[in-house]
Design a protein around this motif. Sequence first.
Motif, PDB file in Angstrom:
ATOM      1  N   PHE A   7       0.842  -1.312  -0.085  1.00 12.37           N
ATOM      2  CA  PHE A   7       0.112  -0.056   0.183  1.00 12.37           C
ATOM      3  C   PHE A   7       0.828   1.316  -0.066  1.00 12.37           C
ATOM      4  O   PHE A   7       0.623   2.213  -0.705  1.00 12.37           O
ATOM      5  N   ALA A   8       1.988   1.248   0.718  1.00 11.54           N
ATOM      6  CA  ALA A   8       2.729   2.266   0.921  1.00 11.54           C
ATOM      7  C   ALA A   8       3.380   2.797  -0.398  1.00 11.54           C
ATOM      8  O   ALA A   8       3.615   3.888  -0.955  1.00 11.54           O
ATOM      9  N   SER A  10       2.232   1.651  -3.490  1.00 14.15           N
ATOM     10  CA  SER A  10       1.432   1.991  -4.464  1.00 14.15           C
ATOM     11  C   SER A  10       0.606   3.587  -4.169  1.00 14.15           C
ATOM     12  O   SER A  10       0.596   4.155  -5.053  1.00 14.15           O
ATOM     13  N   LEU A  11       0.713   3.863  -2.980  1.00 10.52           N
ATOM     14  CA  LEU A  11       0.795   5.185  -2.596  1.00 10.52           C
ATOM     15  C   LEU A  11       1.394   6.219  -3.301  1.00 10.52           C
ATOM     16  O   LEU A  11       1.170   7.389  -3.522  1.00 10.52           O
ATOM     17  N   SER A  12       2.726   5.731  -2.995  1.00 10.73           N
ATOM     18  CA  SER A  12       4.012   6.877  -3.502  1.00 10.73           C
ATOM     19  C   SER A  12       3.852   6.891  -5.335  1.00 10.73           C
ATOM     20  O   SER A  12       4.524   7.699  -5.627  1.00 10.73           O
ATOM     21  N   THR A  14       1.434   7.367  -6.741  1.00  5.71           N
ATOM     22  CA  THR A  14       0.443   8.450  -7.148  1.00  5.71           C
ATOM     23  C   THR A  14       0.944   9.551  -6.744  1.00  5.71           C
ATOM     24  O   THR A  14       1.893   9.955  -6.218  1.00  5.71           O
ATOM     25  N   LEU A  16      -0.332  11.583  -4.501  1.00  3.22           N
ATOM     26  CA  LEU A  16      -1.130  12.115  -3.384  1.00  3.22           C
ATOM     27  C   LEU A  16      -0.219  12.413  -2.308  1.00  3.22           C
ATOM     28  O   LEU A  16      -0.300  13.317  -1.435  1.00  3.22           O
ATOM     29  N   LEU A  17       1.089  12.005  -2.156  1.00  2.00           N
ATOM     30  CA  LEU A  17       2.096  12.435  -1.352  1.00  2.00           C
ATOM     31  C   LEU A  17       2.484  13.759  -1.510  1.00  2.00           C
ATOM     32  O   LEU A  17       2.752  14.468  -0.465  1.00  2.00           O
ATOM     33  N   TYR A  20      -1.022  15.750  -0.539  1.00  2.00           N
ATOM     34  CA  TYR A  20      -1.259  15.716   0.753  1.00  2.00           C
ATOM     35  C   TYR A  20       0.003  15.542   1.462  1.00  2.00           C
ATOM     36  O   TYR A  20       0.374  14.243   1.660  1.00  2.00           O
ATOM     37  N   PHE A  23       0.228  12.333   4.243  1.00  2.00           N
ATOM     38  CA  PHE A  23       0.272  11.032   3.837  1.00  2.00           C
ATOM     39  C   PHE A  23       1.806  10.633   4.142  1.00  2.00           C
ATOM     40  O   PHE A  23       2.248   9.475   4.385  1.00  2.00           O
ATOM     41  N   VAL A  27       2.732   7.268   5.875  1.00  2.00           N
ATOM     42  CA  VAL A  27       3.647   6.034   5.191  1.00  2.00           C
ATOM     43  C   VAL A  27       4.858   5.778   5.808  1.00  2.00           C
ATOM     44  O   VAL A  27       5.143   4.876   6.288  1.00  2.00           O
TER      45      VAL A  27
END
Length: 164
Positions: A7-8, A10-12, A14, A16-17, A20, A23, A27
């Motif tokens: 998840f971390a 995949s979040l990176s 995008t 979004l970091l 926001y 996040f 993370v």
Amino acid sequence: MLSIFLFAVSLSLTNLLTVYPEFAVAVTYDLTLSAPLIYLFLIRKTGIPKLTVIPVFIFGVLTASLILPADGRFHLSLITTFILPLAEVIAITFFGITAYKSYKTYQNLSGKSSDVLEILRETCRSRVFSPRIAEMAAFEISVFYYAVLSWKGANRENTFSYHK
């Protein structure tokens, strides 16, 4: 635990970091604290040594340092400054205590036999969780012993040396 890492990452991937920055803090703490604690919770009643939490923690720190943007690494720098040295001290203390206990076991067994390799095998079997790793460790230690430490052994009547 693996889901936290996935998840971390995949979040990176995008944006979004960057949008926001909070996040990045989440993370950081998920990878460096939550994942090792969940791993510790999962292995607590198994035969896996608790010290294996430290590599999970280090992997989380490395993953966080690779995926976080430069402006979101403040909390990661705090963790690497204060908690990472603590983990190193714990690992060194554990290995020191294990080495001391192994030395005491070696001393107790050396009175029963004169074969150094067999004594090392028994010592490693009593301290290492895997028999295969214990056998490899005993062999490596015996190679070092015979190559470096046994040169000034006691002369016995039934021994043979090449130079005599």
